[in-house]
Enzyme design. Structure first.
Site, PDB file in Angstrom:
ATOM      1  N   CYS A 191       0.816  -1.195   0.000  1.00 39.65           N
ATOM      2  CA  CYS A 191       0.000   0.000   0.000  1.00 39.65           C
ATOM      3  C   CYS A 191       0.860   1.259   0.000  1.00 39.65           C
ATOM      4  CB  CYS A 191      -0.957  -0.046   1.193  1.00 39.65           C
ATOM      5  SG  CYS A 191      -2.257   1.211   1.128  1.00 39.65           S
TER       6      CYS A 191
ATOM      7  N   HIS B 241      -6.836  -6.362  -1.226  1.00 39.17           N
ATOM      8  CA  HIS B 241      -5.727  -5.435  -0.984  1.00 39.17           C
ATOM      9  C   HIS B 241      -4.721  -5.995   0.013  1.00 39.17           C
ATOM     10  CE1 HIS B 241      -3.761  -1.523  -0.827  1.00 39.17           C
ATOM     11  NE2 HIS B 241      -3.825  -1.554   0.496  1.00 39.17           N
TER      12      HIS B 241
ATOM     13  N   ASP C  13      -8.722  -5.763  -5.520  1.00 39.06           N
ATOM     14  CA  ASP C  13      -8.380  -4.688  -4.593  1.00 39.06           C
ATOM     15  C   ASP C  13      -9.380  -3.535  -4.760  1.00 39.06           C
ATOM     16  OD1 ASP C  13      -7.203  -2.662  -3.110  1.00 39.06           O
ATOM     17  OD2 ASP C  13      -5.196  -2.953  -3.929  1.00 39.06           O
TER      18      ASP C  13
END
EC number: 2.3.1.65
Length: 420
Positions: free
Chosen positions: A235, A362, A328
């Site tokens: 991320c 994610h 995601d």
């Protein structure tokens, strides 16, 4: 009499367990249940139904679940299908050194929650220990210069390949991946960069010189091999990891899990140069039917279509492993990774590998970690939808973890690369 067995009873969390039930009646249907409480007392649980063989045996390595939290042959399904009792729960190990997760497994008669019926006791039960650190791994609290974090060293004299582990928007210090990497032979620095110790409580800018200090700290350690280090990042951490790989020649291998290929929110500063964030289109923020926010479309009109915002990834000297969850809902990771690899191809670069997983969300974490589809974040209201479907997400975690270790060894241990 039914007998439940699990081998091994104590192991690292990324190791599979062989679960069997014997002593059942031929073709008897039973329910296998798993549960654990995290360090805050939050309960996670799962269940699946199985039919015994003609000799009264259930073997999760070859028998198919008939229903419950998953269907099909999934030897570790009871682990990765664990669900939080409270919605928006994420299973995150805080104290990796001193206590394992205790996972309680029991085999029961199938029962239905009808009021007034007394549920019979389990036919058999056992408790498993799931550790985030192998015997002999050392944890060293790091507070040197500006650097804050925890260094995990594998057992033995070394030298060990060095890795920096970076998480994202949750802030603080997460250690569970770094301790596991150390358990697999990597000297790993879990590096905090905001909302921890005396670091800023809010992230206003990304100071790449801070991360450069982290690299230099790791390379100075007498047990770290050098001359380069690796990065494992996710991320916002992957955004920073990519910027580090471009600007710091010491970065040899960079794992980017579901990250952007541009500055997403906080400006990057390095040696007097400021790299501003990409304009964000807030009108593309989605609130789904459950009231969870999805951000994956917010850069469609800028970063996706305008290469001037993209990091100059072709300037990096090291190698890249992109790990993408195609479901995601926080970032359009597939688009970002494809854009970055296209940039590398355009510049004649072959220093990359792309792992793209349909159905994965994610938060791609170490194997057998339960899928967290949504959770709260300290800086975001309401809560975030991370995406992912349980079975393909679990498969992505198991496959990518092996590939991440292989990639790091290949580029940080060049003398062994010919054997991989």
């Amino acid at each position: 009499m039914a007998k439940l067995t699990a081998v091994p009873l104590s192991a690292l969390v990324d190791e599979p367990v062989h679960i069997q039930v014997t002593g059942l009646a031929p073709f008897q249907v039973v329910c296998l249940q798993a549960s654990l409480k995290d360090e805050k007392g939050n309960l996670f649980s799962s269940q699946a139904f199985y039919r015994a063989s003609e000799v009264g045996k259930v073997d999760l390595e070859c028998d198919s679940s008939l229903g419950g939290d998953y269907m099909g042959v999934h030897p570790m399904g009871l682990f990765w299908s664990l669900k939080p009792e409270k919605i928006l729960g994420r299973l995150v190990k805080i104290d990796v050194m001193n206590s394992p997760y205790q996972i309680h497994i029991k085999v029961c008669h199938p029962s239905f929650p009808i009021q007034g019926i007394v549920v019979s006791p389990p036919l058999d039960s056992l408790t498993l220990e799931r550790w985030y650190v192998a015997p002999g791994v050392k944890r060293i609290q790091v507070k040197e210069g500006r650097i804050r974090g925890a260094l995990f060293l594998p057992p033995g004299e070394g030298l060990f390949p060095g890795v920096i582990d970076l998480f994202g928007g949750a802030g603080g210090l997460m250690e569970f991946r770094a301790s596991l990497l150390a358990s697999r032979g990597f000297a790993t620095l879990a590096l905090a960069y905001w909302n921890y110790d005396d670091l800023p409580s809010q992230l206003e800018e990304v100071d790449l010189e801070y991360f450069e200090e982290g690299v230099e700290f790791l390379l100075r350690h007498p047990k770290v091999l050098g001359p380069g280090v690796g990065i494992v990042s996710v991320c916002l951490g992957a955004e920073i990891g990519l910027a580090m790989a471009i600007n710091l020649k010491q970065i040899t291998a960079t794992v980017l899990i579901n990250g952007p290929n541009f500055v997403s929110k906080n400006p990057h500063v390095y040696r007097g140069q400021v790299n501003p964030p990409v304009p964000c289109n807030e009108e593309f923020v989605i609130t789904n039917a459950l009231g969870l926010v999805e951000f994956y479309r917010t850069f469609e009109e800028t970063a996706h279509k305008d290469s001037k915002y993209c990091f100059p990834i072709e300037k990096a000297h090291g190698h890249f492993l992109f790990v993408v969850g195609e479901d995601d809902k926080n970032l359009n990771s597939k688009v970002h990774a494809n854009q970055a690899t296209a940039q590398l191809i355009k510049n004649g670069k072959k220093n990359w590998t792309l792992l793209s997983y349909p159905g994965a969300g994610h938060l791609i974490e170490p194997p057998y970690t339960p899928l967290c589809q949504a959770s709260r974040m300290p800086t975001v209201i309401p809560s975030i939808n991370w995406g992912g479907k349980v079975i393909p997400h679990a498969a992505a975690q198991e496959h990518s973890w092996k590939e991440i270790q292989k990639f790091l060894k290949q580029h940080l241990l060049p003398n062994l690369s010919s054997q991989l």
